[in-house]
Motif scaffolding. Structure first.
Motif, short mmCIF file in Angstrom:
data_model
loop_
_atom_site.label_atom_id
_atom_site.label_comp_id
_atom_site.label_asym_id
_atom_site.label_seq_id
_atom_site.Cartn_x
_atom_site.Cartn_y
_atom_site.Cartn_z
N PRO A 32 13.79 -8.51 -13.15
CA PRO A 32 14.47 -8.21 -11.89
C PRO A 32 15.96 -8.59 -11.88
CG PRO A 32 12.41 -9.32 -11.44
CD PRO A 32 12.62 -9.37 -12.93
N ARG A 33 16.31 -9.64 -12.61
CA ARG A 33 17.72 -10.07 -12.66
C ARG A 33 18.49 -9.38 -13.78
NH1 ARG A 33 14.82 -14.16 -10.59
NH2 ARG A 33 15.74 -15.39 -8.92
N ARG A 34 17.84 -8.45 -14.43
CA ARG A 34 18.43 -7.66 -15.53
C ARG A 34 18.92 -8.52 -16.69
NH1 ARG A 34 20.96 -3.47 -11.49
NH2 ARG A 34 19.14 -2.16 -11.28
N PHE A 35 18.21 -9.64 -16.91
CA PHE A 35 18.48 -10.46 -18.07
C PHE A 35 17.77 -9.90 -19.30
CE2 PHE A 35 19.02 -14.37 -15.17
CZ PHE A 35 20.38 -14.15 -15.06
N ALA A 36 16.72 -9.11 -19.06
CA ALA A 36 15.93 -8.58 -20.18
C ALA A 36 15.25 -7.29 -19.78
CB ALA A 36 14.87 -9.61 -20.58
#
Length: 148
Positions: A32-36
Motif C-alpha cells: 500500500p505504501r508502494r515500497f514493494a
C-alpha cells in the motif's frame, strides 16, 4: 510472499532487492505504501535492470567525483572576513563562504558537501573534508584572513 522492493526499506533491503516477507507485512505495509510489488517474472527482471542502471550511474558519478577530488585535494582557499579587536570574527565562516571561495577559482562545488564539523570563528588555517561521493573524501585547507 516474495516482493521486489521499489524503495530502500530500513532493516529489510535496498531498492531492487527481491525479498521473502510475511504475507501480512507485504499486503498491509509494503504494497500500500508502494515500497514493494509482488515478485513475478516481469517485476523481477525490471528490478534487476533498474539495479544495474543505478550501479552504472553510481559508478559514473564516482568517476566524475574522483576527477573533481584530484583537482581540489590539498589546495588552499582563502576566505576574507571582517574582524574586530584581537582578530575576533564578526559571526563565523560558513560552508557557503567556503563554497564561494572555491567557485572563484573556477571549481563548482555544492556547499552541502563541505564537512566543517564545527563553525569557524577565528582567523587561521583549517583542514576541511569534502564529502563528494562514497569513498571520495578529499581534504582542502581554508585560510581565514581578517580584514578591518
Amino acid at each position: 510472499m516474495k516482493v521486489v522492493l521499489q524503495k530502500d526499506v530500513l532493516n529489510l533491503g535496498d531498492a531492487g532487492d527481491v525479498k521473502e516477507v510475511a504475507d501480512g507485512y507485504a499486503r498491509n505495509f509494503l504494497i500500500p505504501r508502494r515500497f514493494a510489488v509482488r515478485a513475478n517474472d516481469g517485476n523481477t527482471k525490471a528490478a534487476l535492470h533498474q539495479k544495474r542502471l543505478a550501479e552504472l550511474k553510481r559508478d559514473k558519478r564516482v568517476k566524475v567525483m574522483k576527477e573533481l577530488s584530484a583537482s581540489i585535494d590539498g589546495k588552499t582557499y582563502e576566505v576574507k572576513v571582517k574582524v574586530g579587536e584581537n582578530d575576533k570574527l564578526f559571526g563565523s565562516v560558513t560552508a557557503n563562504d567556503i563554497a564561494l571561495a572555491i567557485k572563484n577559482t573556477g571549481v563548482e562545488l555544492d556547499k552541502r558537501k563541505l564537512d566543517l564539523g564545527e563553525p569557524i570563528k577565528s582567523v587561521g588555517e583549517f583542514k576541511i573534508k569534502v564529502r563528494l561521493a562514497e569513498g571520495v573524501v578529499p581534504q582542502i585547507v581554508v585560510k581565514v584572513v581578517g580584514q578591518a
